[in-house]
Scaffold this active site. Structure first.
Site, PDB file in Angstrom:
ATOM      1  N   HIS A 135       0.872  -1.169   0.000  1.00  0.00           N
ATOM      2  CA  HIS A 135       0.000   0.000   0.000  1.00  0.00           C
ATOM      3  C   HIS A 135       0.904   1.212   0.000  1.00  0.00           C
ATOM      4  CE1 HIS A 135      -3.011   2.885   1.931  1.00  0.00           C
ATOM      5  NE2 HIS A 135      -3.308   2.727   0.656  1.00  0.00           N
ATOM      6  N   LYS A 154       5.553   2.972   6.848  1.00  0.00           N
ATOM      7  CA  LYS A 154       4.327   3.090   7.645  1.00  0.00           C
ATOM      8  C   LYS A 154       4.305   2.117   8.810  1.00  0.00           C
ATOM      9  CE  LYS A 154       1.369   3.976   3.661  1.00  0.00           C
ATOM     10  NZ  LYS A 154       0.061   3.594   3.108  1.00  0.00           N
ATOM     11  N   GLN A 204      12.000  -1.194  -0.999  1.00  0.00           N
ATOM     12  CA  GLN A 204      12.741  -0.057  -1.545  1.00  0.00           C
ATOM     13  C   GLN A 204      13.067  -0.289  -3.019  1.00  0.00           C
ATOM     14  OE1 GLN A 204      16.752   2.592  -1.044  1.00  0.00           O
ATOM     15  NE2 GLN A 204      16.823   0.580  -0.140  1.00  0.00           N
TER      16      GLN A 204
END
Length: 187
Positions: free
Chosen positions: A22, A71, A88
């Site tokens: 997400h 997050k 990443q």
């Protein structure tokens, strides 16, 4: 008018289960409010949350320069490898895909900055699936930002059908019982 005169915002959710991605994206020009947010986030790490410059490989940051903001606090070896490694790499490749495919004009890439808030589930169990999902989510979030998608009509149609996400979908009864009114809001 230049590309991304102030800020463009996009979102994408790709995949299922613990390897889903997400991603929220903000794109803006250097010298504007996105740069302020970018630098402030980079300069303000906290326990478990250390924003960092996304690289295609060491010493090769993706362009537009992209700040990876996790997050979920990286917890445990596999989650850390997924956050700083496969997610990443997926983010870097997804942004590069957007430039290669002309979603972001290559001639503008040096003048733009991206802030990417990225969800990597602490239960992640497949680094390759994490990479694939993040690459697709990054690309789709950038495209959504650039094209201002979804539009209001699409949002209202989805709301009418009922909101849903991987964590909660209200029943038809709950939707009907929770309809707000202007009268109640005035109180």
């Amino acid at each position: 008018m230049p590309f991304a005169p102030t800020a463009l915002i996009g979102e994408s959710f790709i995949g299922e289960g613990p390897n889903a991605a997400h991603t929220n994206i903000v794109i803006g020009r250097a010298g504007g409010p996105v740069e302020t947010a970018w630098v402030s986030a980079l300069a303000s790490p906290s326990v478990g949350y250390a924003p960092f410059v996304t690289v295609v490989r060491p010493n090769v940051p993706v362009k537009p320069l992209t700040l990876f903001v996790n997050k979920a606090a990286a917890n445990g070896e596999l989650h850390q490898r997924a956050t700083w490694g496969s997610a990443q790499a997926g983010l870097a490749r997804g942004v590069a895909d957007a430039v290669e495919q002309g979603v972001i004009p290559a001639e503008e890439a040096e003048d733009l900055l991206i802030v990417a808030a990225v969800w990597v589930d602490p239960a992640v169990d497949d680094l390759d699936a994490c990479f694939r999902n993040q690459r697709a989510a990054a690309f789709r979030a950038v495209a959504a930002a650039v094209h201002a998608e979804p539009g209001v009509a699409e949002v209202l149609a989805a709301a009418e059908a009922g909101p849903s996400n991987p964590f909660y979908t209200p029943s038809a009864e709950q939707l009907a019982a929770s309809v707000p009114t202007l009268e109640a809001a005035a109180r």
